[in-house]
Design a protein around this motif. Sequence first.
Motif, PDB file in Angstrom:
ATOM      1  N   GLU A   8      63.370  18.426 -21.023  1.00 54.62           N
ATOM      2  CA  GLU A   8      62.647  17.216 -20.609  1.00 54.62           C
ATOM      3  C   GLU A   8      62.697  17.118 -19.095  1.00 54.62           C
ATOM      4  O   GLU A   8      63.767  17.245 -18.506  1.00 54.62           O
ATOM      5  N   ASP A   9      61.523  16.937 -18.465  1.00 55.22           N
ATOM      6  CA  ASP A   9      61.504  16.902 -17.005  1.00 55.22           C
ATOM      7  C   ASP A   9      61.670  15.499 -16.433  1.00 55.22           C
ATOM      8  O   ASP A   9      61.991  15.356 -15.253  1.00 55.22           O
ATOM      9  N   GLU A  10      61.442  14.472 -17.230  1.00 54.08           N
ATOM     10  CA  GLU A  10      61.642  13.122 -16.691  1.00 54.08           C
ATOM     11  C   GLU A  10      63.130  12.823 -16.672  1.00 54.08           C
ATOM     12  O   GLU A  10      63.762  12.673 -17.726  1.00 54.08           O
ATOM     13  N   ASP A  52      60.077  18.134 -24.884  1.00 52.33           N
ATOM     14  CA  ASP A  52      58.963  17.372 -24.318  1.00 52.33           C
ATOM     15  C   ASP A  52      57.726  18.277 -24.297  1.00 52.33           C
ATOM     16  O   ASP A  52      57.861  19.503 -24.329  1.00 52.33           O
ATOM     17  N   MET A  54      54.679  17.834 -21.989  1.00 53.11           N
ATOM     18  CA  MET A  54      54.236  18.077 -20.626  1.00 53.11           C
ATOM     19  C   MET A  54      55.444  18.440 -19.775  1.00 53.11           C
ATOM     20  O   MET A  54      56.239  17.577 -19.410  1.00 53.11           O
TER      21      MET A  54
END
Length: 224
Positions: A8-10, A52, A54
């Motif tokens: 997950e990039d967030e 995730d 995106m």
Amino acid sequence: MMRILIIEDEKKTASFLHKGLTESGFVVERSGNGEDGLFLASTEQFDVIILDIMLPRLDGWSVLEALRYRHIETPVLFLTACDLVDDRVKGLELGADDYLVKPFAFAELLARVRTLLRRNPERQLSIAHIEDLKIDPVRHRAERGGKRLNLRPKEFALLLLFVRRAGEVLTRTLIAEQVWDMNFDSDTNVVDVTVRRLRSKVDDPFEKKLIRTIRGVGYVMEEG
Ligand code: CA
């Protein structure tokens, strides 16, 4: 000890998940992009992957596709911001096991994760064996030649890793990561000490030795 990988990039979502899952007793690894996530998922063992869609470098679809192509069947829970039927269908077709639409409540995510862990019991919870050695992860019991082995928790975890990955040379670093969930870059002595103790119980009393030392590299468990 159940291991979960979060891709997950967030940062906010990732830390929130990391904190909640750690508090719920899971060992959690994190990756902020698809490429590193795929690498981790392919080289280490996880019980569930939270993925995730995106993501920088490689999107969630491609990560999942690559995993299944490599026959890595770790259950995957998709996190999606796009509540589109097409996306959900695509995810399930690619081999995702479940999906959750953002924003979600942590309690719901935890429930989904637990369901995935239960749904794949044969993978994690089945009795593993090699030669006359048997290990039962559910009852936390190991026996060899019909005789119960009295193992400490880390010895048990190490033996389970050896049996599950029989025939594969396991480096000290990999063992340290999997059994202790730590990086022993400078000192893998703890691994050698535990292997020695395990050998005294699993191999010494028996004629056939199962654990072999690969000098300068690590260990391998093999049929005699
Ligand atoms: Ca994202």
